[in-house]
Design a protein around this motif. Structure first.
Motif, short mmCIF file in Angstrom:
data_model
loop_
_atom_site.label_atom_id
_atom_site.label_comp_id
_atom_site.label_asym_id
_atom_site.label_seq_id
_atom_site.Cartn_x
_atom_site.Cartn_y
_atom_site.Cartn_z
N ARG A 166 -109.43 5.76 17.37
CA ARG A 166 -109.92 4.84 18.16
C ARG A 166 -109.05 3.85 18.11
O ARG A 166 -109.02 3.10 17.24
CB ARG A 166 -111.57 4.73 18.01
CG ARG A 166 -112.02 3.57 18.98
CD ARG A 166 -112.04 4.05 20.60
NE ARG A 166 -112.70 5.00 20.62
CZ ARG A 166 -114.01 5.44 21.13
NH1 ARG A 166 -115.01 4.48 20.91
NH2 ARG A 166 -114.45 6.57 21.29
N VAL A 167 -108.65 3.15 19.25
CA VAL A 167 -107.80 2.02 19.42
C VAL A 167 -109.00 0.94 19.70
O VAL A 167 -109.44 1.24 21.07
CB VAL A 167 -106.56 1.85 20.47
CG1 VAL A 167 -106.03 0.72 20.55
CG2 VAL A 167 -105.73 3.02 19.79
N ARG A 168 -109.24 -0.02 19.16
CA ARG A 168 -110.19 -0.92 19.45
C ARG A 168 -109.69 -2.42 19.90
O ARG A 168 -110.56 -3.31 20.43
CB ARG A 168 -111.00 -1.33 18.43
CG ARG A 168 -111.89 -0.22 17.67
CD ARG A 168 -113.09 -0.34 16.52
NE ARG A 168 -113.65 0.78 16.27
CZ ARG A 168 -114.84 1.43 17.19
NH1 ARG A 168 -115.03 0.65 18.23
NH2 ARG A 168 -115.29 2.47 16.57
N THR A 169 -108.37 -2.56 19.81
CA THR A 169 -107.69 -3.89 20.21
C THR A 169 -106.82 -3.23 21.30
O THR A 169 -105.58 -2.74 20.97
CB THR A 169 -107.00 -4.66 18.98
OG1 THR A 169 -108.15 -4.80 18.09
CG2 THR A 169 -106.46 -5.92 19.41
N TYR A 170 -107.06 -3.81 22.69
CA TYR A 170 -106.15 -3.45 23.49
C TYR A 170 -106.48 -4.32 24.58
O TYR A 170 -107.44 -4.49 25.21
CB TYR A 170 -106.32 -1.77 24.13
CG TYR A 170 -105.99 -1.49 25.55
CD1 TYR A 170 -104.41 -1.47 25.44
CD2 TYR A 170 -106.51 -1.41 26.38
CE1 TYR A 170 -103.92 -1.23 26.82
CE2 TYR A 170 -106.31 -0.99 27.81
CZ TYR A 170 -104.98 -0.85 27.76
OH TYR A 170 -104.38 -0.62 29.11
N LEU A 191 -95.98 -7.28 33.66
CA LEU A 191 -96.71 -6.62 32.85
C LEU A 191 -96.79 -7.31 31.48
O LEU A 191 -95.82 -7.38 30.69
CB LEU A 191 -96.55 -5.11 32.68
CG LEU A 191 -97.20 -4.41 31.59
CD1 LEU A 191 -98.75 -4.08 31.89
CD2 LEU A 191 -96.59 -2.94 31.55
N THR A 192 -98.09 -7.74 31.13
CA THR A 192 -98.29 -8.20 29.49
C THR A 192 -99.04 -7.34 28.76
O THR A 192 -100.25 -6.97 29.29
CB THR A 192 -98.74 -9.76 29.47
OG1 THR A 192 -98.03 -10.53 30.51
CG2 THR A 192 -98.66 -10.28 28.18
N TYR A 193 -98.69 -6.73 27.72
CA TYR A 193 -99.40 -5.65 26.89
C TYR A 193 -99.52 -6.01 25.52
O TYR A 193 -98.45 -6.33 24.69
CB TYR A 193 -98.67 -4.40 27.26
CG TYR A 193 -99.16 -3.16 26.73
CD1 TYR A 193 -98.51 -2.88 25.59
CD2 TYR A 193 -100.16 -2.60 27.12
CE1 TYR A 193 -99.14 -1.70 24.65
CE2 TYR A 193 -100.75 -1.27 26.64
CZ TYR A 193 -100.17 -0.95 25.20
OH TYR A 193 -100.47 0.03 24.37
N SER A 194 -100.64 -5.47 24.92
CA SER A 194 -100.82 -5.56 23.48
C SER A 194 -101.78 -4.67 22.95
O SER A 194 -102.96 -4.52 23.64
CB SER A 194 -100.95 -6.88 22.81
OG SER A 194 -102.30 -7.48 23.18
N ASP A 195 -101.57 -3.89 21.87
CA ASP A 195 -102.71 -2.91 21.23
C ASP A 195 -102.49 -2.96 19.92
O ASP A 195 -101.34 -3.35 19.51
CB ASP A 195 -102.82 -1.88 21.99
CG ASP A 195 -101.88 -0.71 21.59
OD1 ASP A 195 -100.87 -1.21 21.24
OD2 ASP A 195 -101.97 0.35 22.13
N ASN A 196 -103.36 -2.49 19.22
CA ASN A 196 -103.49 -2.22 17.72
C ASN A 196 -103.59 -0.66 17.67
O ASN A 196 -104.62 -0.31 17.51
CB ASN A 196 -104.22 -2.87 16.92
CG ASN A 196 -104.13 -2.59 15.53
OD1 ASN A 196 -103.61 -1.89 15.03
ND2 ASN A 196 -104.90 -3.35 14.66
N PRO A 197 -102.56 0.14 17.51
CA PRO A 197 -102.38 1.56 17.64
C PRO A 197 -103.09 2.20 16.19
O PRO A 197 -103.32 3.45 15.89
CB PRO A 197 -101.38 2.22 17.61
CG PRO A 197 -100.21 1.01 17.02
CD PRO A 197 -101.03 -0.35 17.43
#
Length: 275
Positions: A166-170, A191-197
């Motif tokens: 589960r990716v909780r930071t996106y 497009l501005t994008y970030s996540d914690n895989p």
């Protein structure tokens, strides 16, 4: 802010236009980073310069992660089709081979907010990832912009599955500005994008995966939009379907009395609203 950022990136892009990629000479790295960083913000580093888009990144303070920014432009498809193709979850299941599952869990008819469950393949040997996120879109005719924002949330009807990570930071924000109108070919997008895989791989590995995966995704998205434009496949028109159209990006509260529920889970208005 979206309009200001879009104009800023268009100004930067104009500095790089007028020559082919083979003729393009990269400016001084320091001036390039400063050129795309807003006042008081950490500078961006350009890591990719392709025909239809440019990709920057910057470290997220206190983490091993990066935030990414893409500025791109197309002249052979309309803003409306590009916008609709991104929002149509059923169509994405057909053109994005990485999708394992992509379902609308809940929809608020008053604001257009939707909770999405997305399961996607990750490069071997990593497990597949799943995202639960709320997305909201608006069409600002006054400023000639289309905006799509998403961020991770929790939802009672989508508990964690041991089969996926589960990716909780996106967080993701896309701003589209037509060159002329929403129904004529040509537009720019930011497009501005970030996540914690949630991976144990070092930052440079994750950065490589994003850098290699981003061009592939954008090319598939562009091809899918072209097919939709040529009417090879029917795509829902979200500009017309949204009950309440935003004029200037108003942020009304979600009205759960009019929400569509695809599950037994209940949500508060704040949980179905992006900001």
């Amino acid at each position: 802010r979206s309009a200001q950022e879009m104009k800023h990136m268009e100004n930067i892009s104009s500095l790089f236009q007028g020559s082919s990629l083979s003729e393009y000479q990269r400016p001084d790295p320091k001036s390039e980073r400063e050129a795309v960083a807003a006042a008081g913000e950490q500078p961006w580093e350009m890591i990719m310069d392709k025909k239809h888009f440019k990709l920057w990144r910057r470290p997220i303070e206190g983490t091993h992660l990066y935030q990414y920014r893409v500025f791109g432009s197309y002249t052979d498809v309309t803003p409306r089709q590009f916008f609709n193709v991104q929002l149509d979850t059923e169509y994405r299941k057909k053109w994005d081979s990485l999708v394992i599952k992509l379902d609308v869990i809940e929809r608020d008819l008053a604001t257009g907010s939707e909770v999405i469950h997305w399961v996607t393949h990750f490069p071997y040997p990593m497990y597949s990832r799943d995202y639960v996120y709320v997305r909201r879109y608006s069409v600002d005719k006054e400023n000639n912009l289309m905006v799509l924002v998403s961020r991770a949330v929790e939802h009672p009807s989508v508990p964690e599955d041991p089969e996926y990570v589960r990716v909780r930071t996106y967080e993701s924000q896309m701003v589209i500005r037509p060159h002329k109108t929403f129904d004529e070919n040509g537009f720019d997008y930011l497009l501005t994008y970030s996540d914690n895989p949630q991976t144990v791989f070092p930052r440079y590995c994750v950065s490589w995966m994003v850098s290699s995966g981003m061009p592939d995704f954008l090319e598939k998205l562009h091809t899918a939009a072209l097919k939709a434009k040529k009417m090879e496949i029917e795509v829902r028109d979200y500009m017309s379907a949204k009950p309440l159209e935003s004029c200037g990006g108003g942020e009304g509260k979600a009205n759960m009395a009019t929400a569509e529920h695809k599950s037994d889970g209940t949500r508060s208005p704040a949980q179905l609203e992006y900001a």
